[in-house]
Design a protein around this motif. Structure first.
Motif, PDB file in Angstrom:
ATOM      1  N   ASN A 121       7.437   0.422  -6.807  1.00  0.00           N
ATOM      2  CA  ASN A 121       6.032   0.633  -7.097  1.00  0.00           C
ATOM      3  C   ASN A 121       5.647  -0.018  -8.426  1.00  0.00           C
ATOM      4  N   GLN A 122       6.493   0.171  -9.426  1.00  0.00           N
ATOM      5  CA  GLN A 122       6.215  -0.396 -10.745  1.00  0.00           C
ATOM      6  C   GLN A 122       6.252  -1.915 -10.710  1.00  0.00           C
ATOM      7  N   HIS A 123       7.225  -2.466  -9.989  1.00  0.00           N
ATOM      8  CA  HIS A 123       7.335  -3.927  -9.890  1.00  0.00           C
ATOM      9  C   HIS A 123       6.084  -4.526  -9.254  1.00  0.00           C
ATOM     10  N   ILE A 124       5.616  -3.926  -8.165  1.00  0.00           N
ATOM     11  CA  ILE A 124       4.442  -4.445  -7.487  1.00  0.00           C
ATOM     12  C   ILE A 124       3.218  -4.346  -8.393  1.00  0.00           C
ATOM     13  N   ALA A 125       3.099  -3.227  -9.090  1.00  0.00           N
ATOM     14  CA  ALA A 125       1.970  -3.058 -10.017  1.00  0.00           C
ATOM     15  C   ALA A 125       1.966  -4.152 -11.082  1.00  0.00           C
ATOM     16  N   GLY A 140       9.114   3.852   5.880  1.00  0.00           N
ATOM     17  CA  GLY A 140       9.792   4.973   5.245  1.00  0.00           C
ATOM     18  C   GLY A 140       9.197   5.377   3.910  1.00  0.00           C
ATOM     19  N   GLY A 141       7.990   4.884   3.610  1.00  0.00           N
ATOM     20  CA  GLY A 141       7.333   5.245   2.356  1.00  0.00           C
ATOM     21  C   GLY A 141       7.908   4.555   1.140  1.00  0.00           C
ATOM     22  N   ALA A 142       8.544   3.383   1.336  1.00  0.00           N
ATOM     23  CA  ALA A 142       9.246   2.713   0.236  1.00  0.00           C
ATOM     24  C   ALA A 142       8.320   2.391  -0.934  1.00  0.00           C
ATOM     25  N   VAL A 143       7.157   1.828  -0.640  1.00  0.00           N
ATOM     26  CA  VAL A 143       6.239   1.452  -1.724  1.00  0.00           C
ATOM     27  C   VAL A 143       5.706   2.696  -2.434  1.00  0.00           C
ATOM     28  N   ARG A 144       5.463   3.736  -1.672  1.00  0.00           N
ATOM     29  CA  ARG A 144       4.905   4.973  -2.227  1.00  0.00           C
ATOM     30  C   ARG A 144       5.950   5.762  -3.025  1.00  0.00           C
ATOM     31  N   ASP A 145       7.177   5.826  -2.490  1.00  0.00           N
ATOM     32  CA  ASP A 145       8.163   6.768  -3.019  1.00  0.00           C
ATOM     33  C   ASP A 145       9.216   6.147  -3.927  1.00  0.00           C
ATOM     34  N   ASN A 146       9.383   4.821  -3.861  1.00  0.00           N
ATOM     35  CA  ASN A 146      10.373   4.152  -4.709  1.00  0.00           C
ATOM     36  C   ASN A 146       9.688   3.738  -6.007  1.00  0.00           C
ATOM     37  N   ALA A 147       9.980   4.475  -7.091  1.00  0.00           N
ATOM     38  CA  ALA A 147       9.279   4.262  -8.363  1.00  0.00           C
ATOM     39  C   ALA A 147       9.490   2.851  -8.900  1.00  0.00           C
ATOM     40  N   ILE A 181       3.023  -7.196 -10.841  1.00  0.00           N
ATOM     41  CA  ILE A 181       2.680  -8.539 -10.338  1.00  0.00           C
ATOM     42  C   ILE A 181       1.317  -8.561  -9.645  1.00  0.00           C
ATOM     43  N   THR A 182       0.548  -7.486  -9.819  1.00  0.00           N
ATOM     44  CA  THR A 182      -0.776  -7.401  -9.210  1.00  0.00           C
ATOM     45  C   THR A 182      -1.834  -7.482 -10.304  1.00  0.00           C
ATOM     46  N   ALA A 183      -2.807  -8.350 -10.119  1.00  0.00           N
ATOM     47  CA  ALA A 183      -3.800  -8.606 -11.168  1.00  0.00           C
ATOM     48  C   ALA A 183      -4.525  -7.340 -11.614  1.00  0.00           C
ATOM     49  N   LEU A 184      -4.799  -6.425 -10.687  1.00  0.00           N
ATOM     50  CA  LEU A 184      -5.504  -5.198 -11.048  1.00  0.00           C
ATOM     51  C   LEU A 184      -4.561  -4.098 -11.540  1.00  0.00           C
ATOM     52  N   GLY A 185      -3.279  -4.391 -11.618  1.00  0.00           N
ATOM     53  CA  GLY A 185      -2.345  -3.537 -12.336  1.00  0.00           C
ATOM     54  C   GLY A 185      -1.878  -2.277 -11.646  1.00  0.00           C
ATOM     55  N   ARG A 186      -2.019  -2.197 -10.330  1.00  0.00           N
ATOM     56  CA  ARG A 186      -1.521  -1.022  -9.613  1.00  0.00           C
ATOM     57  C   ARG A 186      -1.209  -1.398  -8.175  1.00  0.00           C
ATOM     58  N   VAL A 187      -0.547  -0.489  -7.477  1.00  0.00           N
ATOM     59  CA  VAL A 187      -0.304  -0.649  -6.046  1.00  0.00           C
ATOM     60  C   VAL A 187      -1.528  -0.143  -5.283  1.00  0.00           C
ATOM     61  N   GLY A 188      -1.770  -0.707  -4.130  1.00  0.00           N
ATOM     62  CA  GLY A 188      -2.919  -0.300  -3.336  1.00  0.00           C
ATOM     63  C   GLY A 188      -2.740   1.068  -2.700  1.00  0.00           C
ATOM     64  N   VAL A 189      -3.861   1.676  -2.317  1.00  0.00           N
ATOM     65  CA  VAL A 189      -3.885   2.945  -1.598  1.00  0.00           C
ATOM     66  C   VAL A 189      -4.763   2.756  -0.362  1.00  0.00           C
ATOM     67  N   ILE A 210       0.844  -1.195   0.000  1.00  0.00           N
ATOM     68  CA  ILE A 210       0.000   0.000   0.000  1.00  0.00           C
ATOM     69  C   ILE A 210       0.882   1.249   0.000  1.00  0.00           C
ATOM     70  N   GLU A 211       0.456   2.254  -0.713  1.00  0.00           N
ATOM     71  CA  GLU A 211       1.182   3.528  -0.758  1.00  0.00           C
ATOM     72  C   GLU A 211       0.891   4.348   0.496  1.00  0.00           C
ATOM     73  N   THR A 212       1.729   4.173   1.527  1.00  0.00           N
ATOM     74  CA  THR A 212       1.660   4.986   2.744  1.00  0.00           C
ATOM     75  C   THR A 212       3.094   5.331   3.143  1.00  0.00           C
ATOM     76  N   ASP A 213       3.258   5.960   4.322  1.00  0.00           N
ATOM     77  CA  ASP A 213       4.604   6.247   4.818  1.00  0.00           C
ATOM     78  C   ASP A 213       5.202   5.066   5.574  1.00  0.00           C
ATOM     79  N   PHE A 214       4.499   3.913   5.588  1.00  0.00           N
ATOM     80  CA  PHE A 214       4.996   2.716   6.269  1.00  0.00           C
ATOM     81  C   PHE A 214       6.340   2.301   5.678  1.00  0.00           C
TER      82      PHE A 214
END
Length: 251
Positions: A205-209, A195-202, A211-219, A189-193
């Motif tokens: 973020n792209q890698h997770i998107a 250090g905000g790695a999922v949100r801020d590391n492009a 490998i996710t069936a719906l094609g994006r990272v969660g919010v 999920i894109e939060t500050d958890f």
């Protein structure tokens, strides 16, 4: 009667979103915070702006010795704000991440995760049982990392795996009181958890998107409303379950 939901670690991130989602569905909220008092009061104001009641209480979920005093403070808040001696829902959300390879994870890092994510959940729930209404709900937050193995999260995921096992035991032992207990396991999920790695590391973020069936990272808006729905009477027969909310990550 209006339902009252206590959410730990609700000054930011998924806890904040859950608090607002509960309020939007007509519930009142007790938010706890570790150190972000101003942020917690901002959440209270947002809940009140939605026409619901809310209070913020300080709590260190890693300090078991403080739980009796917190329970007394909670009892007082319930009497003062709601003229009640019980609340209806407990959401064990508070936590922090530790990113460290297995080979270099320190005992201090491990113990910090145990204290907050496992020992804290176990004994806080125990301490609050006398205040939790019969027919209530407990939701324990886990993680998609208990199903998908990513290097660097061995200790964190181990704690969440233990919480998933604990959830089943709580459901079994509290069933006589009509209390349903479930685990919600968010994906990335894109939060500050962390250090905000999922949100801020492009790149991440792209890698997770990808490998996710719906094609994006969660919010956060993908998680809070789901938890609020799980707490409602619409899901009263859902019990002892691990529910992953990840958009189909890694399937």
């Amino acid at each position: 009667m209006t339902k009252i939901t206590l959410i730990t670690g609700a000054s930011r991130g998924l806890g904040r979103n859950t608090a607002l989602s509960v309020a939007r569905r007509g519930g009142d909220v007790i938010v706890t915070y570790h150190s972000r008092s101003a942020d917690a009061q901002a959440v209270v104001a947002e809940v009140q702006a939605l026409g619901r009641k809310a209070v913020a209480l300080q709590l260190d979920t890693g300090a078991v010795a403080t739980f009796p005093a917190f329970a007394a403070q909670l009892r007082s808040a319930l009497h003062t704000t709601w003229q009640r001696d019980s609340f209806d829902h407990l959401v064990n959300n508070a936590g922090h991440g530790e990113f460290a390879p297995f080979a270099s994870t320190t005992e201090a890092q491990f113990d910090g995760l145990v204290n907050v994510h496992l020992k804290g959940v176990f004994f806080l729930t125990q301490a609050l049982l006398p205040l939790l209404a019969d027919g209530g709900r407990i939701v324990n937050f886990s993680s998609g990392l208990t199903r998908l193995n990513y290097p660097g999260f061995a200790a964190y995921a181990a704690m969440k795996g233990a919480v998933e096992v604990l959830t089943g035991y709580l459901a079994k032992e509290l069933g006589a009181r009509g209390i349903a207990v479930n685990t919600v396991a968010p994906g990335a999920i894109e939060t500050d958890f962390g250090g905000g790695a999922v949100r801020d590391n492009a790149a991440m973020n792209q890698h997770i998107a990808q490998i996710t069936a719906l094609g994006r990272v969660g919010v956060p808006d993908d998680i809070g409303p789901m938890v609020a729905s799980l707490l409602s009477e619409d899901n009263r027969w859902v019990n002892a379950q691990r529910i992953e909310v990840s958009g189909g990550q890694g399937i």
